[in-house]
Each structure stands twice: as structure tokens, then as C-alpha cells.
Design a protein around this motif. Structure first.
Motif, PDB file in Angstrom:
ATOM      1  N   SER A 143     -13.618  19.549 -16.851  1.00 16.39           N
ATOM      2  CA  SER A 143     -15.083  19.656 -16.514  1.00 16.39           C
ATOM      3  C   SER A 143     -15.641  20.357 -15.452  1.00 16.39           C
ATOM      4  O   SER A 143     -16.670  21.054 -14.923  1.00 16.39           O
ATOM      5  N   PHE A 144     -15.027  19.652 -14.014  1.00 15.15           N
ATOM      6  CA  PHE A 144     -15.271  19.691 -12.465  1.00 15.15           C
ATOM      7  C   PHE A 144     -14.958  21.297 -12.288  1.00 15.15           C
ATOM      8  O   PHE A 144     -14.994  22.085 -11.825  1.00 15.15           O
TER       9      PHE A 144
ATOM     10  N   THR B  64     -14.637  23.709 -14.495  1.00 11.90           N
ATOM     11  CA  THR B  64     -15.557  24.775 -15.952  1.00 11.90           C
ATOM     12  C   THR B  64     -16.952  24.815 -15.301  1.00 11.90           C
ATOM     13  O   THR B  64     -17.982  24.997 -15.421  1.00 11.90           O
ATOM     14  N   LYS B  65     -17.056  23.735 -14.801  1.00  8.55           N
ATOM     15  CA  LYS B  65     -18.353  23.514 -13.888  1.00  8.55           C
ATOM     16  C   LYS B  65     -19.505  23.227 -15.388  1.00  8.55           C
ATOM     17  O   LYS B  65     -20.369  23.524 -15.263  1.00  8.55           O
TER      18      LYS B  65
ATOM     19  N   ASN C 260     -23.107  15.584 -14.249  1.00  7.13           N
ATOM     20  CA  ASN C 260     -21.737  16.383 -14.477  1.00  7.13           C
ATOM     21  C   ASN C 260     -20.900  15.417 -14.894  1.00  7.13           C
ATOM     22  O   ASN C 260     -20.261  16.286 -16.761  1.00  7.13           O
TER      23      ASN C 260
END
Lengths: 362, 362
Positions: A203-204, A206-207, A238
Motif C-alpha cells: 500500500s505504501f 503504490t500509494k 491510508n
């Protein structure tokens, strides 16, 4: 040998022995109980006489038999294991009323299986992944077993496997969503081996936000993992933690997700046929999963998701996920993982076991 | 109802279901296994066909049936409870070979008792003192139970008690000693509730040495108690720790003692009919014991020892202990606590249970 044509062709009297950790169907987490529910409803629809042995608050179209009102996961009795045995004894005391007993409760019911002439079929649900079960399973290796994936047999190849029957879901409960939102999702137990930390890293990188839902393992270790390693990342934006959701809410969340993420590190932790992946596929949601365990049996790269070998590859494949045909993903899942397909698979096994046991006793 | 006269009058086919924590007979500590041994040998002497279900290294005049070679107390298997269930299932799978199954393994075998027509008799051995057993025992309250003292019934009065049968010992194993030495003795589990600290205080106050023998509870708490509260007093002279002794060595130690000391503080800890007290009395050794639990059924003040209410009283009565007739103590013990008396007591119960169950099924 005289054949009982009622048994072979038409209506079977089936006892389904469910776990009593959670209600059937589970209010939230509880995949074994969920599979039991899906199977029981499927068999009833087919016209069989099904008796479900489960906690007293269970909901079922079958006849319900219970010795505990509340499931053990919601009570604080001493001796929970003893109550499991009372629950098991209850079905074996009534064994003569059934053509078959279908065990979904790990190895304990096998210990009773020689005390009745009614045949017993056991679905492993990944339980043979745990070495402490092996001595017991091996004592009853000639009993009848079903694996929920071909991979599952690698945990204990010595058992008498009749068939692989994949877990199945009720597709009505998992609607297709035309509207997608920009997030990834994981649902299930929030334990380290499920690759939660890898999903967070994905997740971090690929934002794309990540939504987590499921149960925090109630053990000291499980709580510690959640508090120390997951919670610090949860910012409600996020990384979101949605709690231990009902099936209905799980379906809403996964159906709109860009992709379902299942980055397990190694395969020897009981993964056999993850229900959450089937639920994602049922919604048409592609799955990004590590290439190990039963995943290659469930995911075909570029068709219903991607099998990956590294986080780097996961980042890369995630870019292609929007190109996949979500209607096709749902269509293929229905062919392989439907309630009907599962019920038919088990019925086939019941008939074989009944025939085999019949020939032993006639 | 047709009577089976073989059953009622002559030779019974008896299955004795022993615990598998220790060998039968135990190498050292193991009172349930010791009682099982004494009973089994007694029944064989009477001419019955006895099958002992116990660990594979057991020694018996009966036929031995085992599913584990070594007792669980000497192994480090995962899932010991599962092995207990395999052991229980083993006797129930063979139930049709027996007129009666005599359960010495707490509540678990009751869970299987409705899966056979062979009647089951359960000796509690103090197990109903522990509240976590109650829900299970109460589910099977109409089964047949034996208490090993009348007091024991106060733990759970609701059960269907057929009789009280006191534990019995083989008097040949407990010789009378004419030579006495100047010490007190306690043998058994070295846990706080057995009044070990009070026994040590009694020794200090009377300046009579105290010999301790038995098992240090393997739990963290049990080890801590021994290390912190007992060990500092052990000087090898006034307070001696002899280790976990065989029955033969126990007999040598207790037969020469001035008195056996059993200063339990409260009765609700599973005391039902302490075997160590019977062993002391069998040797003719007087017992100084707290007036509670089953002790008033076993000790008659001024005859075979003294019942006391305080440490002060124990100090006082200890002065009179030499006046007691040790031959008479042994003689009286033989009338109440012999292997033969116990075997006859159980035989009486077997016949009643067989008759009752027979009338239910005929």
C-alpha cells in the motif's frame, strides 16, 4: 450385498458435525462454520434430510441439534475441550439415525468413529498442517478424508483422501459491483503469517489505501502483533481497520476494492483453501497472492489476479489489475467455488463412503 | 428379565480403565494408579476375568490393553489429552467383551458411556472437588458412581452414588516394624494445601525430625512453593527430603516413624480418602491429622491417631502418640482398608449395576 436405493439415488440422512467455536453461520469471522453453513444449505436445497450439530443459536434450514446454547468463542466456560467432546458424543449417540456423519471438527471425532457403524467423512480444513495432530490422524488414516485443495494433502499425504472438494460460497451473498473505489483489501485473521505487513508495504509503495477487516487473534502473541506491528500504521485514511465484519459488510467492502491482497510468506501454516479469496473472486475482485500453498490452484495469473514471488512483483502486477475482466473473474469462480459445486462434490463422497462401509458390513 | 447367572454369581468380565499419567502400579507417586493396581490384583485373586487398560509398561496379573507404551507423565507428547481419549475409545471399542467397565479416569469416559450397552461404574477419586468438572459430571449424574469416602459426596451430592468403597492396600507390602525411630513423616504431593508448612512447624516445636517424601508438583507454582517455602528448611537432619520414593521405600520409612502427619488446612482440595494415610495405618503408624474432610472417617482419636484442630493441639497430642497400640492400629486398618475389602466392595457395585442395566435393556 443388498443395495439401499434410497441411499444411492435419492435422499440421504446426513449429520453435519460443525465446530462450536462460532455460531453457524458465524456472526463475523469463522471460516469453518461458514463453509459448514454453505454446505448445509446446499444439501437441504438438493432435498436431503440434513441435521446440523452446532451451537444452539445457529441458523439453518436443516434440523438443528445442540448441547451448547452459545458457541465457545462467546463463552468463558472452563473445560471448553470437554464441551467439544459432549458435542461430538451427541452426534455419535444418534449415529443410527444417519446414513453418514460429516465431520468438520478436526481429529477429535475420529476417536469416536469406530464406536458406530455409520460411516464418517472428515474434511480437514487445513488441520493437518499442525504437527501435533499427526499422531492422531495417522491412527485413523484409513478413515475417509476430503482435502479442500490438492495442496492440502502435502501436509499429511498418508491419509485416505477420497477427493478434493473446494470450499464454496453462496453467490447471492457476494454481489458484483460496477462502481469501484481506490483501495486494496485484506479480510481474515490479522496474524503475521497472512502477510499483513507485506500488504501494508504494498500500500505504501503504490500509494493505494489498504482496508483491513477481520479478527485479532485473542492470544497474547496475537494481540501483541496487532498492537505493536499493525496499529501504528492505522491512520483511518491510508490504512483503515474496519473491525471484525459480518459477511454482508465483507461483501460490500471486497466488491468495490481494486484488488484483494494475500501475501503469505510461507505455506505451512494451515492455508488449505482460503475462503476470503473465494469471496473476493465471487465478487469479481482480482487477487494478488504469493505463489505458494494452495494459491496456484485458485489464481491464474492475468485471468483472475496475479501470483507473485516478491513485493516488487506485487507492485508491478498491481498496475495491470484494472485490465482484468471482473465479470469473467466472477463467472469462473462460480464454476469452481459455488455452493452447488461443493455440495455435489461432498454428495459424491458420501455415496462412495456409504457404499464402501456397506460392503464392509454386509 | 432373564438373569445371567455367570454374571450374578461367578466370574465377571471386568474392564478396568486406569489413568495413563503413571504406570500401573506407579513407580513412585501415583495414588489413583496404585488403587487401580490394588483393586485389579484383588479381583484377579477372586477369580474374575479382568482386563486392565493402562500404559504399556504396566505390570498386572490381569490381561493388559494399551495404546501408549509409556505413561503420559514420562513422555512429552503434544496433545496428552487426545491420547487419553484414544485410551478411552480403546475400551469402548471393546465394550461388548465386558460385563462392566470400571472407570478410574475422571469425567471423560462418561462422555462415551451412552455409546455402549455395557454398564459403566465411575470411581471419583476426589475429582468432583474441582468445580470445572461439575457441568460434565452433572450431565451424567444418573450414571453409577462410587465415592471413596462418605465425605467425598459433599463435593457433588447430586450424583447417583451406589456405595462408598474405601481405598485398600496390600498389607503384605506394608510390614509391621517393631523398631521405631524418632521422626515424623509425610509422604505424597508436596503442595501447600497438604499442610507441609504446618508439619514443619510441628517438627520445630516438638524437636522431632520430619521426613518428607513425594512428588514436587511440576507446575510453575508447585516448583516455586517447594523452592521458596520448603527447601530452605531442609537441612538433612531435622527436616529431610527423601525424594519421590517407590512403595517399598515408602513402607520402610513410614513403618518406623513415630507418627504420620497430615495437617491439611481445608478440605475442599480433592481430599477424598488419602492413600498415604491408609498406608501409614497399615504399618501400624499413628496419624496426626486435621479434623476435616474425610479424616474423621479414617482416624479415631486415641485409637489409631489423633484428630486435631490446631497446631497447638497437634503438639499436645504428639506427646501421647507412643501410648497407642500399633498392632491394634494395623489390625483395625486391615478390617477397613484391605485390598480384599475394597475388591469385595466394588464387586458388590458391579453386580448391582449389571442388574440395573440389564433390567433397562431386557
Amino acid at each position: 450385498m443388498q443395495m439401499d436405493f434410497r441411499k444411492m439415488a435419492n435422499c440421504l440422512k446426513i449429520a453435519i458435525l460443525a465446530p462450536i467455536t462460532w455460531r453457524v453461520p458465524p456472526r463475523a469471522y469463522g471460516p469453518w462454520e461458514r463453509v459448514v453453513y454453505n454446505l448445509t444449505e446446499g444439501l437441504v436445497k438438493m432435498g436431503h434430510k440434513v441435521t446440523l450439530f452446532a451451537s444452539g443459536d445457529s441458523e439453518t434450514s436443516a434440523k438443528l441439534e445442540s448441547i451448547v446454547k452459545k458457541p465457545l468463542g462467546e463463552t468463558s466456560w472452563p473445560n471448553p475441550r470437554a464441551w467439544e467432546h459432549l458435542h461430538i458424543a451427541n452426534v455419535f449417540e444418534k449415529a443410527n439415525n444417519f446414513d453418514i456423519i460429516h465431520n468438520h471438527l478436526n481429529y477429535l471425532p475420529l476417536i469416536y468413529s469406530n464406536l458406530t457403524k455409520t460411516p464418517v467423512l472428515t474434511t480437514l480444513h487445513g488441520s493437518a498442517a499442525f504437527k501435533e495432530t499427526h499422531l492422531i490422524f495417522l491412527k485413523y488414516k484409513n478413515s475417509a478424508f476430503v482435502s479442500v485443495s490438492n495442496f492440502e494433502r502435502s501436509y499429511l499425504p498418508e491419509l485416505n483422501y477420497l477427493s478434493t472438494v473446494y470450499n464454496g460460497v453462496d453467490f447471492k451473498a457476494f454481489p458484483f459491483s460496477k462502481k469501484l473505489e481506490n483501495y486494496l483489501v485484506y479480510t481474515g485473521r490479522l496474524v503475521k503469517e497472512k502477510g499483513i505487513l507485506e500488504a501494508i508495504r504494498l500500500s505504501f509503495k503504490t500509494k493505494i489505501p489498504l482496508y483491513l477487516a477481520g479478527i485479532i487473534q485473542p492470544s497474547v502473541e496475537g494481540r501483541k502483533f496487532f498492537e505493536k506491528e499493525i496499529k501504528p500504521h492505522i491512520d483511518g485514511k491510508n490504512i483503515k481497520f474496519l473491525g471484525n465484519l459480518s459477511q454482508k459488510k465483507v461483501a460490500q467492502v471486497i466488491s468495490k476494492a481494486l484488488a484483494y491482497v494475500f501475501l503469505i510468506k510461507e505455506s505451512k501454516k494451515g492455508e488449505a483453501c482460503p475462503l476470503s479469496i473465494i469471496e473476493a473472486l465471487a465478487c469479481g475482485t482480482p487477487v494478488i497472492a504469493t505463489r505458494n500453498g494452495p494459491l496456484p490452484e485458485m489464481i491464474q495469473s492475468k485471468v483472475n489476479g496475479f501470483l507473485v514471488n516478491s513485493l516488487k512483483e506485487a507492485v508491478d502486477k498491481l498496475r495491470q489489475v484494472k485490465k482484468l475482466d471482473r465479470r469473467k473473474i466472477r463467472f469462473l469462480a462460480r464454476q469452481k467455488f459455488s455452493q452447488e459445486k461443493m455440495a455435489n462434490g461432498y454428495l459424491n463422497c458420501y455415496q462412495r463412503v456409504i457404499k464402501d462401509k456397506g460392503s464392509k458390513y454386509d
